[in-house]
Design an enzyme around this catalytic site. Structure first.
Site, short mmCIF file in Angstrom:
data_model
loop_
_atom_site.label_atom_id
_atom_site.label_comp_id
_atom_site.label_asym_id
_atom_site.label_seq_id
_atom_site.Cartn_x
_atom_site.Cartn_y
_atom_site.Cartn_z
N HIS A 1 -16.00 2.01 28.38
CA HIS A 1 -16.19 0.34 28.66
C HIS A 1 -17.42 -0.34 27.58
CE1 HIS A 1 -16.18 -2.92 31.20
NE2 HIS A 1 -15.33 -2.67 31.36
N GLU B 1 -8.97 -3.46 26.28
CA GLU B 1 -9.60 -4.16 27.24
C GLU B 1 -10.95 -5.62 25.92
OE1 GLU B 1 -10.90 -3.35 31.24
OE2 GLU B 1 -12.23 -2.06 29.69
#
Ligand code: 13P
Length: 247
Positions: free
Chosen positions: A96, A166
């Site tokens: 992430h 993302e």
């Protein structure tokens, strides 16, 4: 199959996790909506609590937000993939942007973690994303394809891998919602290279109940990875309904 899930990031006490899991279990007592695979990634402290409340027959896949590449050893503060599996995780979130930015996660450690996750039979949820400057300069596709290639380097069978695109500029309270045209080129490239080889390719970053449908309609998008808009169970259930209506 549309994968729709949330990471709670560093949020929720055990009482809050229990409340969420109890409501989710009740809402999904007849199974997940057709065509949708739900997943929840609590903080590590709450995985066993959520697992026990959801029960062994739950349609929800549980995950962990990070895991070390080694099986065990002197790695203070870390959690291994076998430990995560033992606690009930079946999916490992890896790379992430918050981990890359604040915890020195690199393409090399991401690659090691993807390999460790696959070696133990869990699913990697590989997160990739470009900074706003790269997006503004038109470099998104090259950036994302390089990140994915590095993360999957040396891995022949990627059929259990989930990729979450993302964009960093779209994530979190300072992020801006992506329009479909902002992300179409990256999904076209990811789909062409990996669409028939990986389990699913998801979009994440300021997904909400108002933009989920148009996002899911972008060619190549097979699901949503959601933060804030799924931290209340009713919001998450609404996203599952939207995904089911398109499945
Ligand atoms: P938000 O949905 O809160 O922007 O977070 C997205 C995300 O980072 C999911 O991992």
């Amino acid at each position: 199959m549309s994968w729709v899930g949330t990471s709670w990031k560093m949020n929720k006490t055990l009482a809050e996790a229990r409340d969420y899991a109890t409501r989710l279990a009740a809402a999904l007592s007849d199974g997940a909506p057709a065509g949708v695979q739900p997943f929840i990634i609590p903080p590590a402290t709450a995985i066993t609590t959520v697992r026990d409340i959801l029960g062994p027959d739950s349609p929800v896949v549980l995950g962990i937000q990070n895991a070390h590449w080694a099986d065990a050893g002197a790695w203070t503060g870390e959690i291994s993939v076998p430990q995560a599996a033992d606690a009930g995780a079946r999916l490992v979130e890896i790379g992430h942007s918050e981990r890359r930015e604040f915890f020195a996660e690199t393409d090399e450690t991401v690659n090691l973690k993807v390999k460790a996750t696959l070696a133990h039979g869990l699913r990697p949820l590989l997160c990739v994303g470009e900074p706003g400057e790269v997006f503004a300069a038109g470099g998104s596709v090259a950036h994302i394809m390089a990140q994915v290639a590095a993360a999957l380097d040396g891995i022949d069978d990627v059929s259990r891998v989930l990729i979450a695109y993302e964009p960093i500029w779209a994530i979190g309270e300072h992020g801006r919602e992506a329009r479909p045209e902002d992300i179409e080129a990256v999904f076209a490239a990811l789909d062409a290279a990996y669409g028939d080889r990986v389990e699913a390719i998801l979009y994440g970053g300021s997904v909400n109940q108002g933009n989920a449908e148009e996002t899911l309609r972008v060619p190549g998008v097979n699901g949503l990875f959601v933060g804030r808009s799924a931290w209340q169970v009713d919001g998450y259930l609404e996203l599952l309904r939207i995904a089911a209506s398109l499945a």
